[in-house]
Structures are given as structure tokens and as C-alpha cells.
Design a protein around this motif. Sequence first.
Motif, PDB file in Angstrom:
ATOM      1  N   ARG A 132     -11.358   8.494   1.980  1.00 39.79           N
ATOM      2  CA  ARG A 132     -11.306   9.605   1.023  1.00 39.79           C
ATOM      3  C   ARG A 132     -10.761   9.088  -0.294  1.00 39.79           C
ATOM      4  N   HIS A 133     -11.430   9.447  -1.375  1.00 41.77           N
ATOM      5  CA  HIS A 133     -11.031   9.014  -2.709  1.00 41.77           C
ATOM      6  C   HIS A 133     -10.474  10.220  -3.457  1.00 41.77           C
ATOM      7  N   LEU A 134      -9.239  10.104  -3.939  1.00 39.16           N
ATOM      8  CA  LEU A 134      -8.530  11.225  -4.559  1.00 39.16           C
ATOM      9  C   LEU A 134      -8.191  10.904  -6.005  1.00 39.16           C
ATOM     10  N   GLN A 135      -8.246  11.917  -6.859  1.00 34.22           N
ATOM     11  CA  GLN A 135      -7.793  11.788  -8.230  1.00 34.22           C
ATOM     12  C   GLN A 135      -6.285  12.032  -8.297  1.00 34.22           C
ATOM     13  N   ALA A 136      -5.663  11.580  -9.357  1.00 36.68           N
ATOM     14  CA  ALA A 136      -4.221  11.781  -9.527  1.00 36.68           C
ATOM     15  C   ALA A 136      -3.892  13.270  -9.451  1.00 36.68           C
ATOM     16  N   GLY A 137      -2.926  13.627  -8.606  1.00 34.13           N
ATOM     17  CA  GLY A 137      -2.512  15.012  -8.458  1.00 34.13           C
ATOM     18  C   GLY A 137      -3.293  15.794  -7.417  1.00 34.13           C
ATOM     19  N   GLU A 138      -4.364  15.233  -6.879  1.00 34.94           N
ATOM     20  CA  GLU A 138      -5.187  15.961  -5.917  1.00 34.94           C
ATOM     21  C   GLU A 138      -4.446  16.141  -4.599  1.00 34.94           C
ATOM     22  N   VAL A 139      -4.627  17.305  -3.984  1.00 33.27           N
ATOM     23  CA  VAL A 139      -3.949  17.635  -2.722  1.00 33.27           C
ATOM     24  C   VAL A 139      -4.629  16.926  -1.562  1.00 33.27           C
ATOM     25  N   LEU A 140      -3.827  16.290  -0.727  1.00 30.97           N
ATOM     26  CA  LEU A 140      -4.318  15.760   0.543  1.00 30.97           C
ATOM     27  C   LEU A 140      -4.080  16.791   1.636  1.00 30.97           C
ATOM     28  N   PHE A 141      -2.850  17.294   1.721  1.00 31.68           N
ATOM     29  CA  PHE A 141      -2.546  18.447   2.568  1.00 31.68           C
ATOM     30  C   PHE A 141      -1.272  19.092   2.050  1.00 31.68           C
ATOM     31  N   LEU A 142      -1.024  20.333   2.469  1.00 27.97           N
ATOM     32  CA  LEU A 142       0.134  21.098   2.035  1.00 27.97           C
ATOM     33  C   LEU A 142       0.977  21.512   3.235  1.00 27.97           C
ATOM     34  N   ARG A 143       2.242  21.779   2.958  1.00 27.40           N
ATOM     35  CA  ARG A 143       3.133  22.281   4.005  1.00 27.40           C
ATOM     36  C   ARG A 143       2.535  23.535   4.649  1.00 27.40           C
ATOM     37  N   LYS A 144       2.646  23.608   5.940  1.00 24.32           N
ATOM     38  CA  LYS A 144       2.156  24.712   6.765  1.00 24.32           C
ATOM     39  C   LYS A 144       0.647  24.705   6.957  1.00 24.32           C
ATOM     40  N   SER A 145      -0.066  23.720   6.387  1.00 25.35           N
ATOM     41  CA  SER A 145      -1.498  23.627   6.645  1.00 25.35           C
ATOM     42  C   SER A 145      -1.711  23.008   8.028  1.00 25.35           C
ATOM     43  N   PRO A 146      -2.842  23.291   8.664  1.00 26.93           N
ATOM     44  CA  PRO A 146      -3.064  22.778  10.019  1.00 26.93           C
ATOM     45  C   PRO A 146      -3.200  21.260  10.026  1.00 26.93           C
ATOM     46  N   PRO A 147      -2.957  20.627  11.178  1.00 25.94           N
ATOM     47  CA  PRO A 147      -3.077  19.178  11.267  1.00 25.94           C
ATOM     48  C   PRO A 147      -4.487  18.731  10.898  1.00 25.94           C
ATOM     49  N   CYS A 148      -4.574  17.619  10.181  1.00 26.24           N
ATOM     50  CA  CYS A 148      -5.889  17.140   9.726  1.00 26.24           C
ATOM     51  C   CYS A 148      -6.082  15.660  10.005  1.00 26.24           C
ATOM     52  N   GLY A 149      -5.101  15.013  10.655  1.00 23.58           N
ATOM     53  CA  GLY A 149      -5.323  13.631  11.033  1.00 23.58           C
ATOM     54  C   GLY A 149      -4.201  12.694  10.638  1.00 23.58           C
ATOM     55  N   LEU A 150      -4.435  11.434  10.932  1.00 22.15           N
ATOM     56  CA  LEU A 150      -3.541  10.336  10.591  1.00 22.15           C
ATOM     57  C   LEU A 150      -4.116   9.611   9.386  1.00 22.15           C
ATOM     58  N   TYR A 151      -3.247   9.164   8.483  1.00 16.26           N
ATOM     59  CA  TYR A 151      -3.710   8.566   7.229  1.00 16.26           C
ATOM     60  C   TYR A 151      -3.100   7.189   7.007  1.00 16.26           C
ATOM     61  N   ALA A 152      -3.847   6.335   6.308  1.00 14.54           N
ATOM     62  CA  ALA A 152      -3.338   5.062   5.806  1.00 14.54           C
ATOM     63  C   ALA A 152      -3.690   4.964   4.330  1.00 14.54           C
ATOM     64  N   VAL A 153      -2.738   4.526   3.515  1.00 11.09           N
ATOM     65  CA  VAL A 153      -2.998   4.336   2.091  1.00 11.09           C
ATOM     66  C   VAL A 153      -3.696   2.985   1.906  1.00 11.09           C
ATOM     67  N   ILE A 154      -4.852   3.014   1.276  1.00 12.64           N
ATOM     68  CA  ILE A 154      -5.628   1.793   1.034  1.00 12.64           C
ATOM     69  C   ILE A 154      -5.407   1.286  -0.388  1.00 12.64           C
ATOM     70  N   THR A 155      -5.512   2.160  -1.358  1.00 10.86           N
ATOM     71  CA  THR A 155      -5.187   1.833  -2.747  1.00 10.86           C
ATOM     72  C   THR A 155      -4.447   3.015  -3.361  1.00 10.86           C
ATOM     73  N   GLY A 156      -3.692   2.760  -4.443  1.00  8.22           N
ATOM     74  CA  GLY A 156      -2.955   3.833  -5.107  1.00  8.22           C
ATOM     75  C   GLY A 156      -1.684   4.176  -4.370  1.00  8.22           C
ATOM     76  N   SER A 157      -1.298   5.454  -4.411  1.00 11.55           N
ATOM     77  CA  SER A 157      -0.080   5.889  -3.730  1.00 11.55           C
ATOM     78  C   SER A 157      -0.128   7.392  -3.487  1.00 11.55           C
ATOM     79  N   VAL A 158       0.624   7.816  -2.475  1.00  4.63           N
ATOM     80  CA  VAL A 158       0.694   9.222  -2.065  1.00  4.63           C
ATOM     81  C   VAL A 158       2.135   9.680  -2.162  1.00  4.63           C
ATOM     82  N   ARG A 159       2.351  10.828  -2.769  1.00  7.27           N
ATOM     83  CA  ARG A 159       3.684  11.401  -2.878  1.00  7.27           C
ATOM     84  C   ARG A 159       3.874  12.447  -1.783  1.00  7.27           C
TER      85      ARG A 159
END
Length: 235
Positions: free
Chosen positions: A36-63
Motif C-alpha cells: 500500500r502506498h500512502l501520501q503524507a498524512g493519509e490514514v492507515l487505521f484509526l483507534r476503534k476501527s476493526p482489525p485490518c492486518g499486520l503491517y511492515a514499513v517498507i519506505t517512509g515512516s508511520v506515526r
Amino acid sequence: MTTDPAKLLPILQSGRWFRQLPPAFADALVGMGQLRHLQAGEVLFLRKSPPCGLYAVITGSVRISGHDGAPEAARETLLVLLGPPAWFGEIAVFDDAPRTHDAHAHEPTTVLQVPHHELQSWLDRHPRHWRDLGLLMADKMRLAFMNLEEQTALSASQRLARRLLLMARGYGLGANEHATRRVLAITQEELAHMLGLTRQTTNQLLHDLRERQIVRVSRGEIEILDLDALQALGH
């Protein structure tokens, strides 16, 4: 997947957890994964949202962040910035419960997403590998307890030095424990939120480090100039 798995392996294998996985589980994660390719500030998931999987950061960074204050005036509290090759999201794989925090792309970012139900089904067919996933969560628990201890036992200057060192070393998740990243993409305000300090206190501490030529501070970045001196300050 939409890319050659071989191109991802050098990144994923630079992480201690993935490198130590049994080949069957490592191959399954890559085989099930979707980029998945995300733009700066784009939501990956939010608190209380249902489970959507396991993630690994390939490039960039996730806050990874939470919120404090009343709902109508809640302020983001930054907990951690995760760069390659960090894996995250494993808690919901275990308990099948909603997300505990928000995850946004901090900059243009690519992640590998292993879908939730597909991963759970694979693990149910290969139950011995639940323990391997549990080791990832154990790493996070150790880090969380260490941070709690630092909040009560260390001075603000020690906490700041240790957090910069921790970020430079990829939160201890890398396969090479001696590898460091000297330029950290973080603002002074974000660092203050991470440490639970005021912006003014954080600025003063960074000013002192800058005067001693231990760090260089620029817009949106902190560069570590003297790793040994920073480590001495953290003790």
C-alpha cells in the motif's frame, strides 16, 4: 502482491524479528502481503476501527498516536514514529479487537499489509507459528515497560537523549544492533509530544545539545553529530 517479493526481502530481513522467523512463516507473510502506498498524512487505521492486518514499513515512516483532552478539543499525542523495517498491528491479530491507536503516514510511505483474516486463518492452520508472532508483541512490551520506567526515573534531559538514541537505533528492531540512522525526520514539537514535555522545555534541551555540537537542528529534522556524547548524557 504487486511487486517481486525478492525486492522486499533485503528490507524485511534487516529487521531482527523477521530475520529470525522460520522460513515457512516468513514466506507466508510475504506471499499474503499487499503493498500500500500512502501520501503524507493519509490514514492507515484509526483507534476503534476493526482489525485490518499486520503491517511492515517498507519506505517512509508511520506515526502511531493517541489523543488527550475532551473529545471536542482532543489533541494528538504522538507515541512513536516507525520506519523500515518495523512491523506493527499484531495486538489486534491476537485479540481480534478494535485498534488501540491511530496510524498515519508521516511522509510518503509504502507499507506491506498482511490481511487480518487471511493471516489468522493461516496461523490457525499452522498454530506453532502463533508463538513467533507473540515474540513480536513481547518486543513491544519490553519497550513499553522501559519507557514507563524512564518517565518516572530519569530527568527530562536524560529522557530526550535516550529517545533520540532509541530512534537512531530503530527502537532496537534492526538485525544489526550497531546500525544507526543519524538524521531523524521529526520536529521539535513532535519530539515534545513523544516525551510528554512542553515545547519550551524541549527547545531548551535541544538548544543545549546544539551548543555542545551534539546535534544539529533544522526544519523538520534532528541530526545526531556525536553519538557517544549523546549516549553519555542518557546515563
